[in-house]
Design an enzyme around this catalytic site. Structure first.
Site, PDB file in Angstrom:
ATOM      1  N   CYS A  13      23.936  32.171 -13.122  1.00 63.24           N
ATOM      2  CA  CYS A  13      24.951  32.420 -12.101  1.00 63.24           C
ATOM      3  C   CYS A  13      24.311  32.430 -10.719  1.00 63.24           C
ATOM      4  O   CYS A  13      23.084  32.454 -10.581  1.00 63.24           O
ATOM      5  CB  CYS A  13      25.664  33.749 -12.346  1.00 63.24           C
ATOM      6  SG  CYS A  13      24.600  35.192 -12.129  1.00 63.24           S
ATOM      7  N   CYS A  16      21.973  35.278 -10.081  1.00 65.09           N
ATOM      8  CA  CYS A  16      20.613  35.084 -10.600  1.00 65.09           C
ATOM      9  C   CYS A  16      19.772  34.318  -9.583  1.00 65.09           C
ATOM     10  O   CYS A  16      18.613  34.660  -9.310  1.00 65.09           O
ATOM     11  CB  CYS A  16      20.649  34.300 -11.915  1.00 65.09           C
ATOM     12  SG  CYS A  16      21.733  34.984 -13.179  1.00 65.09           S
ATOM     13  N   ASP A 426      28.611   1.207  -2.625  1.00 60.12           N
ATOM     14  CA  ASP A 426      27.649   0.198  -3.044  1.00 60.12           C
ATOM     15  C   ASP A 426      28.414  -1.118  -3.193  1.00 60.12           C
ATOM     16  O   ASP A 426      29.636  -1.117  -3.329  1.00 60.12           O
ATOM     17  CB  ASP A 426      27.016   0.613  -4.383  1.00 60.12           C
ATOM     18  CG  ASP A 426      26.051  -0.427  -4.916  1.00 60.12           C
ATOM     19  OD1 ASP A 426      25.262  -0.960  -4.125  1.00 60.12           O
ATOM     20  OD2 ASP A 426      26.110  -0.724  -6.122  1.00 60.12           O
ATOM     21  N   ASP A 641      27.020   2.260  -8.873  1.00 60.64           N
ATOM     22  CA  ASP A 641      27.020   1.999 -10.315  1.00 60.64           C
ATOM     23  C   ASP A 641      25.640   1.763 -10.892  1.00 60.64           C
ATOM     24  O   ASP A 641      25.492   1.646 -12.105  1.00 60.64           O
ATOM     25  CB  ASP A 641      27.894   0.778 -10.630  1.00 60.64           C
ATOM     26  CG  ASP A 641      27.206  -0.531 -10.250  1.00 60.64           C
ATOM     27  OD1 ASP A 641      26.530  -0.557  -9.205  1.00 60.64           O
ATOM     28  OD2 ASP A 641      27.348  -1.504 -11.000  1.00 60.64           O
ATOM     29  N   ASP A 645      21.210   3.725  -7.460  1.00 63.15           N
ATOM     30  CA  ASP A 645      22.128   4.570  -6.699  1.00 63.15           C
ATOM     31  C   ASP A 645      21.987   6.051  -7.047  1.00 63.15           C
ATOM     32  O   ASP A 645      22.582   6.894  -6.368  1.00 63.15           O
ATOM     33  CB  ASP A 645      23.580   4.147  -6.954  1.00 63.15           C
ATOM     34  CG  ASP A 645      23.859   2.723  -6.494  1.00 63.15           C
ATOM     35  OD1 ASP A 645      23.324   2.333  -5.445  1.00 63.15           O
ATOM     36  OD2 ASP A 645      24.592   2.001  -7.191  1.00 63.15           O
TER      37      ASP A 645
END
Length: 753
Positions: A13, A16, A426, A641, A645
């Protein structure tokens, strides 16, 4: 300066993270980066691994030193899967008991303690629910304890207070019913277990979605070769990659993956560098050319010299960039947690103060009334509505996004997407289809006669017959085009590959050349009109026009005479222009960012309506451009894609991957387009803004409900009405507030984008 990586299984969390950061802040000359998704802590500075482990132990979070990244990633995957199964079992166990009890009460069953038999029956149920509190809610109590030690509060604190108070009050009613006024002898055991069951279910689903982000690094690690063929004094030998040294000579066989960065010493081949450039066309490699680890060899054979160690390869740097991008993202603090940091202590103070007032100055039985007030305040302040406000809206929104063809990895992505004012696209596989195709054929006909359709079909058959012997993607595009036209392929008699230029061969007794201008010039090819095809004439004019349109020109010569120019391009997606217009209509800046050459990139951008183009960039440069836009004050969404990237997708405020792209890009991104249609990006951004508005409405409603309900539960209306708010009414009000939140969240299903 050294770098230490630690795995922390118990870190789950934002509290933490804050505590670990505070622990290392006390250490001189040390900085720390925390990746909550991977449960990893990276310590930079002058500190030994033993000292770092000691700091973690002192902070209450025992850690393990990461030596093998692959092994650590696999261990985390196994542990996350185990925790997911545990949370699901806890949710099922709690709901299996809580739902029947709740139905019992709703259907008219007795939930008041008014006889010894009821005491016995509900006493047994109290013990059952106590076992469930311990078995299914232990981690909430541990989370509250860690928050208290860090001198703060969180949602765990609210959950523990609500469930524990409901159980304690119910058990006291069971044990000593005579101590309570008749109309307050109600039990709330079902509320305790229902709350735990629903929240555990939500945590399980969140864990599964959040764990996906770590798979990006695991897949990148999978691209690293584990062995290589080293050329030694005794010939070739296969060795582990960690045994290689700078200067070693390695043999790269056809189809093998490059082990480490190096320089070609002998041989020639085509290498698939899509992981670095994102472009589908292999790159020719000759003596003196650089090779990058992780790229894949074609049909040729190479000998290369190692120039970089395992941690210094371009692939290793991409992995490091992805990991750094993960750790550099500040955790988006949940608004409910921020509210609870002030809200919880306030509620506890109000509850205790109201109980004290009733005990000191209230009517008899003062103790019972004080306990009723205390319980009513805490129950009406239970975090159900506050806790449901965000996840319910996210759940509905994610379902709506899935209907549009978008996979949303987490709610934080939706929150970030709502603020996006710059979309970076892209080119290959995103704006374009990512599959080269023949788009035009320019026939160069002689002065004496024109080519008939039959002649053209025969020429195409001969060209495709030669190209089917080549592994080049452009060759595949020609072969596919000819086969789709149902043109038969004759037998190739002679075939020669000219690396980086094209091919030469003989079909049906005729000599052909198929390739670029360099190949035509090397063989002094003439056009049918007597003009050198590689320098001027109709063929070059056509090629120039093709280049302006972002197409690649392939020249075809028969018997040393130019007969055709074939244009091959990666077609633009049908809805790209419409999608970009829709995005820009929302006041969002659109940028094309690609590793392709500037001329092709500009041609594609002009066709789809993008004015800003950044071309010819490497993976690390893509990430730098994303960061530069962020430094300008933009909230950036990156759409891509390819593996190249991945760092940019991780660094962007919102990473959106194309579902047809590489798995690494998909796992690196916050969202994945399952549809090939780009128009869904515009709809997705609109949906994200609607979702955040909905969440704020839910949080406001829940907070106002608590703000108004708590004073009533504390008894402020007693002087006017002579009535105290019963815990039964408090419980009903709590349920009503949750129902309101759920109903409001469901409005997103019909929201018009």
């Amino acid at each position: 300066m050294s770098q230490i990586k630690l795995y922390v299984a118990t870190m789950n969390c934002a509290g933490c993270v804050a505590k670990i950061e505070k622990a290392f802040a006390a250490e001189p000359n040390v900085s720390v980066r925390i990746n909550l998704a991977d449960k990893q802590v990276t310590v930079d500075g002058k500190m030994s691994s033993d000292a770092a482990l000691a700091v973690m132990d002192k902070a209450g979070y025992p850690a393990q030193l990461i030596v093998d990244a692959k092994a650590a990633a696999e261990e985390k995957r196994v542990e996350d899967a185990a925790e997911y199964r545990l949370r699901m079992r806890q949710a099922i166990a709690a709901l299996a008991v809580g739902i029947p009890m709740m139905l019992w009460g709703l259907l008219g069953g007795e939930m008041m303690i008014n006889s010894p038999s009821m005491q016995l029956g509900w006493g047994i149920m109290g013990l059952v629910t106590l076992a469930l509190l311990v078995g299914t809610g232990r981690h909430f109590y541990q989370g509250m304890w860690r928050a208290l030690k860090a001198k703060t509060t969180n949602m765990d604190t609210l959950i523990v207070l609500g469930t524990s108070t409901a159980w304690l009050y119910s058990m006291l009613v069971v044990l000593i019913p005579s101590a309570f006024p008749m109309d307050t002898r109600h039990v709330y055991f079902e509320a305790s277990v229902m709350i735990l069951g629903l929240i555990n279910l939500g945590h399980a689903l969140e864990l599964k979605a959040r764990g996906k982000t770590s798979e990006a690094v695991q897949r990148l690690l999978g691209l690293q070769s584990s062995t290589a063929i080293r050329i030694g004094d005794n010939g070739d030998e296969e060795v582990e990659i960690d045994q290689l040294k700078l200067g070693d000579k390695l043999r790269l066989r056809p189809g093998d993956r490059v082990a480490l960065d190096g320089v070609v010493e002998s041989g020639q081949s085509l290498l698939d560098e899509a992981m670095l450039t994102g472009e589908p066309i292999p790159v020719p490699k000759h003596v003196g050319d650089n090779l990058s680890a992780g790229t894949v060899n074609g049909n040729g054979s190479l000998v290369y010299r190692v120039t970089a160690g395992l941690q210094d390869t371009r692939l290793a740097k991409i992995i490091a960039l992805v990991q750094e991008a993960q750790t550099s993202k500040m955790p988006i603090g949940r608004l409910a947690d921020k509210i609870s940091a002030v809200f919880v202590p306030t509620v506890v103070v109000i509850a205790l103060l109201a109980a004290a007032i009733w005990y000191l100055v209230g009517p008899e039985p003062a103790l019972s009334h004080a306990l009723v007030v205390l319980t009513s305040v805490l129950i009406i302040a239970c975090p159900c509505a506050l806790g449901l406000a965000t996840p319910m809206s996210i759940m509905v929104s994610v379902g709506r996004a899935a209907q549009m063809g978008v996979l949303v990895k987490n709610g934080e992505a939706l929150q970030s997407a709502s603020k996006v004012d710059c979309v970076v696209l892209d080119k290959t596989g995103t704006v374009t289809q990512g599959k080269p195709q023949v788009t035009d054929i320019h026939w160069i006909e002689g002065n004496d006669q024109a080519l008939s359709d039959e002649d053209k079909r025969a020429l195409l058959g001969a060209i495709a017959s030669l190209e089917q012997h080549s592994e080049h993607p452009l060759a595949s595009a020609i072969v596919s085009y000819v086969k789709q036209a149902s043109i038969p392929l004759p037998v190739t008699e002679i075939f020669t590959n000219h690396q980086g230029k094209g091919i030469e061969g003989r079909v049906d007794g005729a000599d052909f050349l198929v390739g670029n201008q360099a190949l035509m010039a090397a063989f002094d090819v003439q056009s049918e009109k007597g003009v050198t095809g590689s320098h001027s004439g109709f063929a070059v004019e056509a090629a120039t026009q093709f280049a302006k349109q972002g197409k690649t020109a392939i020249y075809v010569a028969k018997a040393s005479k130019l007969v055709a120019t074939i244009a091959i391009a990666d077609p633009i997606k049908a809805d790209a222009k419409e999608a970009i217009r829709a995005i820009r209509s929302q006041g969002i800046r659109v940028v094309l960012l690609t590793g392709d050459n500037p001329q092709t990139a500009q041609a594609v951008a002009a066709q789809v309506g993008i004015e800003e183009v950044i071309a010819g960039v490497l993976p690390e440069q893509k990430q730098q451009h994303i960061k530069a836009l962020q430094q300008q004050g933009h909230v950036v969404a990156m759409v891509g894609d390819g593996i190249n990237d991945a760092p940019a997708l991780m660094s962007a405020d919102v990473g959106i991957a194309m579902g047809s792209g590489t798995e690494v890009a998909i796992e690196s991104a916050d969202m994945t387009l399952l549809s090939h249609q780009l128009i869904v990006i515009a709809n997705l951004l609109a949906l994200s803004r609607a979702t955040i508005r909905n969440i704020k409405q839910n949080l406001f409603g829940a907070f106002i409900y608590n703000s108004l309900g708590i004073p009533v539960a504390a008894g402020v209306l007693y002087p006017l009405t002579g009535m105290l708010l019963s815990p039964v009414i408090a419980g009903a009000a709590m349920a009503l507030s949750s129902l309101t939140v759920v109903t409001n969240a469901n409005r997103l299903r019909q929201h018009k984008l």
